[in-house]
Scaffold this motif. Structure first.
Motif, PDB file in Angstrom:
ATOM      1  N   TRP A 167       4.617   7.364   8.091  1.00  0.00           N
ATOM      2  CA  TRP A 167       5.692   7.264   7.101  1.00  0.00           C
ATOM      3  C   TRP A 167       5.361   8.144   5.915  1.00  0.00           C
ATOM      4  N   PHE A 168       6.291   8.995   5.510  1.00  0.00           N
ATOM      5  CA  PHE A 168       6.091   9.874   4.350  1.00  0.00           C
ATOM      6  C   PHE A 168       4.707  10.536   4.385  1.00  0.00           C
ATOM      7  N   VAL A 169       4.382  11.058   5.532  1.00  0.00           N
ATOM      8  CA  VAL A 169       3.146  11.793   5.824  1.00  0.00           C
ATOM      9  C   VAL A 169       1.898  10.922   5.737  1.00  0.00           C
ATOM     10  N   SER A 170       1.600  10.431   4.526  1.00  0.00           N
ATOM     11  CA  SER A 170       0.238   9.895   4.376  1.00  0.00           C
ATOM     12  C   SER A 170       0.157   8.381   4.216  1.00  0.00           C
ATOM     13  N   ASP A 171       1.259   7.652   4.402  1.00  0.00           N
ATOM     14  CA  ASP A 171       1.188   6.207   4.160  1.00  0.00           C
ATOM     15  C   ASP A 171       0.304   5.490   5.179  1.00  0.00           C
ATOM     16  N   VAL A 172      -0.258   4.369   4.733  1.00  0.00           N
ATOM     17  CA  VAL A 172      -1.235   3.642   5.550  1.00  0.00           C
ATOM     18  C   VAL A 172      -0.577   2.915   6.726  1.00  0.00           C
ATOM     19  N   LEU A 175       0.817  -1.215   0.000  1.00  0.00           N
ATOM     20  CA  LEU A 175       0.000   0.000   0.000  1.00  0.00           C
ATOM     21  C   LEU A 175       0.850   1.264   0.000  1.00  0.00           C
ATOM     22  N   ASP A 176       0.187   2.346  -0.406  1.00  0.00           N
ATOM     23  CA  ASP A 176       0.827   3.651  -0.265  1.00  0.00           C
ATOM     24  C   ASP A 176       0.004   4.502   0.710  1.00  0.00           C
ATOM     25  N   ASN A 177      -0.853   5.370   0.198  1.00  0.00           N
ATOM     26  CA  ASN A 177      -1.447   6.385   1.078  1.00  0.00           C
ATOM     27  C   ASN A 177      -2.804   6.008   1.674  1.00  0.00           C
ATOM     28  N   ALA A 178      -3.020   6.553   2.870  1.00  0.00           N
ATOM     29  CA  ALA A 178      -4.281   6.327   3.585  1.00  0.00           C
ATOM     30  C   ALA A 178      -5.382   7.225   3.022  1.00  0.00           C
TER      31      ALA A 178
HETATM   32 MG    MG Z   1       2.887   7.856   0.296  1.00  0.00          MG
END
Ligand code: MG
Ligand code: F6P
Length: 487
Positions: free
Chosen positions: A309-314, A274-277
């Motif tokens: 992590w990196f502001v918005s990661d899940v 996954l990437d962002n939440a």
């Molecule tokens: Mg991200």
């Protein structure tokens, strides 16, 4: 004493040869030249010099809001120390300090981090270490500000912002929930071929929804207006068709053929790194829901981060927040009853998948290290083995793409398989797909004319590599089924 070297051959210009040979590749020497913070031409420069201090400054402001709402003295004092550590980090960032080891805060990744720092980045600074490492290190240090505290170990300084991306995405959220709340059904009376074609078209559209869900990550778009969010998230068919031409390396058809084969073999296991939440995760889940319902996959494993992590990661908390607020939340006061109900049903179905073990959430420590995925095989053999059992591993977003490709200046025409090294070439490497909107310098997989295309865009649209307007959908076949070997 100075020597006069008039009889020796004159100094020559020695150019390193790229890609480096496998034995000379290491985290400080990627296969092609690394991007580093002092490279003014790269996004690394703006990120290390401006974006990261801005993000950290905003994080400090957010913690101050929390502090002002706290009443217990011990907790207040503990949080004040967290803020002081954040301010120290800010100073180090601005003064381009040397990267120090991570304090042992009990996290499972401390040894991995400190090995990396000692072996490859000893004496390096935020600006002269490769950008990928320096940036990841900053987020690890931010975590340390809280993890060494007594009461705030699990505090997520970005949590409020992540929740906002979802609740501010009203139109796109309901556009999707109103279409997918009911289990999807194909029209009656279609031949097998017509059914398959209808599913293919849905698959292609949903792949794009999942892809473009990545264009709204918080680390870049902190000051976006509602209007800008709406246009980026437009999920209507026409918009998708128009944006398909912006997918500069496009293996979507091959991806479809891959998943179709999985169904013929009774449905596969698909993993999402996954990437962002928030909104992006919601799009990922809509896509994963279709994969399950259509029988293309019978099990989906979602890989998230262990801490912010990196502001918005899940993180696990973001995952639970999304599913629970879809079912129980009151996030959308302006929504109609039908819209609210559609979201509730979708959330209930997804929670049911979890109960039945069709959806599984995981969080391996390796995902929050400064290692690229070229090192996954060696540094996290258990994870490599685990992924090798998957039928398809989908990596979402820009940072995962940077890690797959070693975040270096490979020519844009470089084949994806070559650019991801051992993640394609090691025995047992799974099929890998990268769904990434382009938000930083590294660009590969654009095909044989890719170098010219990139040059043209450089001239005509400076900033095309960071705007999120362009994307890639790239697939590597890997070496699935072969026995994994560790040396
Ligand atoms: Mg991200
Ligand atoms: O700060 C750099 C960066 O990694 C960029 O590559 C990108 O803008 C952002 O952070 C993260 O993007 P994503 O959430 O898509 O990985």
């Amino acid at each position: 004493m100075s020597l006069k070297l008039s009889h020796l051959p004159s100094r020559q210009i020695i150019k390193p040869v790229y890609p480096r040979s496998p034995s000379s590749i290491d985290p400080n020497n990627p296969p092609w030249p690394a991007y580093r913070g002092y490279h003014e031409y790269s996004f690394a420069y703006a990120t290390m010099g401006q974006r990261l201090p801005t993000i950290l400054g905003k994080a400090i402001e957010d913690v101050v809001v929390t502090l002002n709402q706290e009443y217990d003295e011990e907790r207040i004092v503990d949080l004040v120390h967290c803020i002081e550590r954040m301010e120290d980090l800010m100073r180090e960032l601005q003064e381009q300090a040397k990267l120090r080891p991570i304090i042992d805060d009990g996290e499972a990744d401390v040894a991995l981090w400190n090995k990396l720092i000692a072996k490859y980045f000893h004496g390096k600074t935020f600006m002269n270490a490769p950008w990928l490492f320096a940036e990841a290190y900053k987020y690890r240090r931010l975590q340390e500000c809280f993890s060494v505290s007594k009461y705030w170990k699990n505090y997520d300084v970005f949590f409020r912002q992540k929740c906002d991306t979802f609740s501010r995405s009203h139109d796109a959220v309901f556009e999707l929930s109103m279409r997918f709340a009911e289990p999807f059904k194909l029209k009656d009376g279609l031949s097998l071929e017509e059914k398959t074609e209808a599913e293919r078209l849905m698959f292609i559209e949903l792949t794009q929804i999942c892809l473009w869900g990545n264009s709204t990550d918080l680390s870049l778009l902190i000051n976006m207006t509602e209007e800008q969010i709406r246009s980026l998230q437009s999920t209507g068919g026409e918009n998708l068709a128009a944006t398909e031409k912006n997918i500069l390396g496009n293996h979507m058809q091959r991806l479809w053929e891959t998943v179709l084969t999985l169904r013929q073999n009774t449905g596969g296991r698909i993993d999402f790194v996954l990437d962002n939440a928030g909104f992006e995760l919601y799009c990922d889940c809509v896509y994963a829901d279709f994969l399950i319902q259509s029988g293309l996959a019978k099990e989906i494993r979602f890989h998230g981060k262990r801490y912010p992590w990196f502001v918005s990661d899940v993180t696990k908390k973001d995952w639970e927040w999304l599913l629970n607020s879809m079912v129980y939340g009151h996030l959308f006061p302006k929504a109609s009853e039908e819209e609210k109900e559609s979201l509730r049903r979708l959330g209930q179905r997804w929670k049911q998948y979890e109960k039945e073990g069709k959806w599984i959430y995981e969080q391996h420590p390796f995902w929050c290290t400064g290692f690229t995925f070229w090192e996954l095989h060696n540094e996290a053999p258990d994870l490599f083995l685990h992924l090798s059992r998957s039928d398809l591993v989908i990596f979402k977003g820009d940072l995962n793409h940077r890690k797959l490709t070693y975040d270096c200046a490979a020519p844009p025409s470089t084949e994806f398989e070559i650019a991801i090294g051992p993640m394609a070439s090691a025995a047992g490497a799974p099929r890998v797909c990268s769904l990434r909107t382009i938000k930083s310098d590294v660009v590969v997989g654009l095909g044989p004319d890719g170098d010219e295309l990139a040059e043209k865009l450089d001239k005509e649209e400076p900033g095309w590599k960071i705007s999120g307007k362009y994307a890639v959908v790239l697939l590597s076949e890997g070496r699935p089924g072969e026995k994994v070997v560790f040396t």
